[in-house]
Scaffold this active site. Sequence first.
Site, short mmCIF file in Angstrom:
data_model
loop_
_atom_site.label_atom_id
_atom_site.label_comp_id
_atom_site.label_asym_id
_atom_site.label_seq_id
_atom_site.Cartn_x
_atom_site.Cartn_y
_atom_site.Cartn_z
N ARG A 56 1.25 -0.90 -0.10
CA ARG A 56 0.34 0.00 -0.09
C ARG A 56 0.91 1.08 0.11
NH1 ARG A 56 -5.04 -1.28 1.72
NH2 ARG A 56 -5.97 -3.83 1.84
N SER A 103 -21.94 -14.50 8.77
CA SER A 103 -21.44 -13.56 7.97
C SER A 103 -21.63 -13.38 6.71
CB SER A 103 -20.07 -13.60 9.11
OG SER A 103 -19.37 -12.28 8.16
N SER A 118 -19.02 -1.83 -0.18
CA SER A 118 -17.92 -0.93 0.19
C SER A 118 -16.89 -0.46 -1.48
CB SER A 118 -17.47 0.00 1.04
OG SER A 118 -16.11 -0.68 1.17
N HIS A 140 -21.72 2.72 4.94
CA HIS A 140 -21.39 3.94 3.97
C HIS A 140 -22.66 3.96 3.22
CE1 HIS A 140 -17.03 2.60 2.84
NE2 HIS A 140 -17.56 2.09 3.28
N THR A 154 -20.98 5.01 10.26
CA THR A 154 -19.52 5.84 11.32
C THR A 154 -20.68 7.56 10.85
OG1 THR A 154 -17.44 6.01 10.87
CG2 THR A 154 -19.25 5.81 8.52
N LYS A 195 -17.80 9.22 7.12
CA LYS A 195 -18.26 9.45 5.50
C LYS A 195 -19.03 10.27 5.39
CE LYS A 195 -16.59 4.53 4.90
NZ LYS A 195 -15.83 4.35 6.40
N THR A 252 -10.80 3.36 25.66
CA THR A 252 -10.09 3.47 25.43
C THR A 252 -10.86 5.27 25.07
OG1 THR A 252 -9.98 4.75 22.40
CG2 THR A 252 -12.18 4.03 23.17
#
Length: 648
Positions: free
Chosen positions: A170, A283, A335, A363, A409, A412, A441
Amino acid sequence: MEALLQQSRAMCPFLKRSSPNTLRSLATATRPSTSPGGGTMTNLQRIARRCPVMSKALAVQSARMTGTKRFTSSAAGVPGAGAGTPKPTRGSPGKRALHSTGGNGANMSTEFHKGAQQIHPGLSNATRSHVGASATVSGPTPRAPVAAPFDYDAFYNAELQKKHQDKSYRYFNNINRLAQEFPRAHTASKDEKVTVWCSNDYLGMGRNPEVLATMHKTLDTYGAGAGGTRNISGHNQHAVSLENTLAKLHGKEAALVFSSCFVANDATLATLGSKMPDCVILSDSLNHASMIQGIRHSGAKKMVFKHNDLVDLETKLASLPLHVPKIIAFESVYSMCGSIAPIEAICDLADKYGAITFLDEVHAVGMYGPHGAGVAEHLDYEIYASQDTANPLSTKGTVMDRINIITGTLGKAYGCVGGYIAGSAALVDTIRSLAPGFIFTTSLPPATMAGADTAIRYQARHQQDRILQQLHTRAVKQSFKDLDIPVIPNPSHIVPLLVGDAELAKQASDKLLEEHGIYVQAINYPTVPRGEERLRITPTPGHTQELRDHLVEAVNTVWNDLGIKRASDWKAMGGFVGVGVEAAELENQPIWTDAQLNMRPDETLEAAVEREFQAAVPGMKAGGAKAKPVGSIAANPIGASIPVAAAA
């Protein structure tokens, strides 16, 4: 000692039935060992050798003692002990010899080594004398183990070499998006500007004036960070408001915000799968890595069903007992290919076989439905269009209402960062109380949560951005189709161009950037299967006709330069991933209908685009944005200019 004996008796039947006096007698009575050179053994040891458990423990103990004796003999200078063994060096040939990059071993300096032997000033005098005496004992020091240490750098380089060899390494382009020139950006040099065609900021909300004003105000008042986890000083009014907005958006009792939707998916699936007894997670084969990771972390049994294949899913559900807890995990919009799940049919199967549904709308939120709640809302468009917000009382039984867990999310279509889940109050509280990914966190910054809250509310009130984005998507897909450029058929806003080769995809991306000022990222393995490499294009409301014409012309040129297969080439080969397959084209009609896009009878697509764009201009002015074009395309041969996105 008494505690140890009690513990041992609980595990060993012999010890349990023997009195302390008997054990003491057996432990003190000795006789010669039957092994050569074995010395003497207690009667207790002889009995232990007949035990299937203790005999193994004694054998391990004996081996350790033998090894210690050998090591001590070698350290004492016994002739021949360890002789001739070369001292390993980092520069010696081995794994590192396989790589072109070399390195010198790191050597500890003499001065540093001496300093390490100094006694800490905080030690007591008695301890000082003991440490000093230990440090000055004469005699040779023990040798280090003869085996070479693991070569970590060689491991890293070998893994990277694999990525380079299969062309899946990448590369990261330095792209700096410009708020006032959306969808433009500059590269590492501010003078080099490009048009971004692959951003997930689908609606340009990352530069929306209302969002920015809210974030500026919140930042000035509450500072940069949240100050801690949600449980320790990081819970605030911004989190409460955002979660209420998200719950209302999806018509659920509660919602919970995470640092990203990757974490939301991972934490939720891992927690439910590990806590529900004998849980099975079904899944979809194209599920995102975050869901795959969460299922793996759960330790639950996993059953993968073929992508969007209801027959395969039902077969797997039918193989499981009704009382076993089952989670069907899938996405609404996939996506990388743009396909959309048969959500309602999956809900039917879940009801039939006693499963719950876990729907990833990452998305889709902001992009579908009258309020931007996602595909599940869009499937009952007329019902939700008559509501100011999702009303659980009047929307009972809708597809979105039937989904048990929705994840989404903020990073996006809403232009910020973060992820969330929405569902029943009991479910959300369970994840809030048990999921390490939430508990341990730091909370999102107040400005981020306030900005995301504003973006969601804005998109719930305004349809303009979604409509304009969908019209631009239709126009781009049609233009590519007219030039025989292979678009993988799908009903969503994703425009995937099939390349079919990792190296060619990288070259195409590079040429578009370097020669045409267009940034489109190549998508390779493992994001997509090998042989299905592609360019993934995402039109936004800000990609005007001039920009679209420039894109299509540039892609056509690159396809010619590199000899990349056209749609007709794939068709001649029998078709691939829907390209060149007429049935796939017919099955993948846009999910947004002409009526939902406000298209008039006999109106051309470009006329509808222009009308919708002009309708957005007053709203742009009211929001404080410039309605006229700003910036210019330095690398654009047609010299187009970029108007501020209608999303502003």
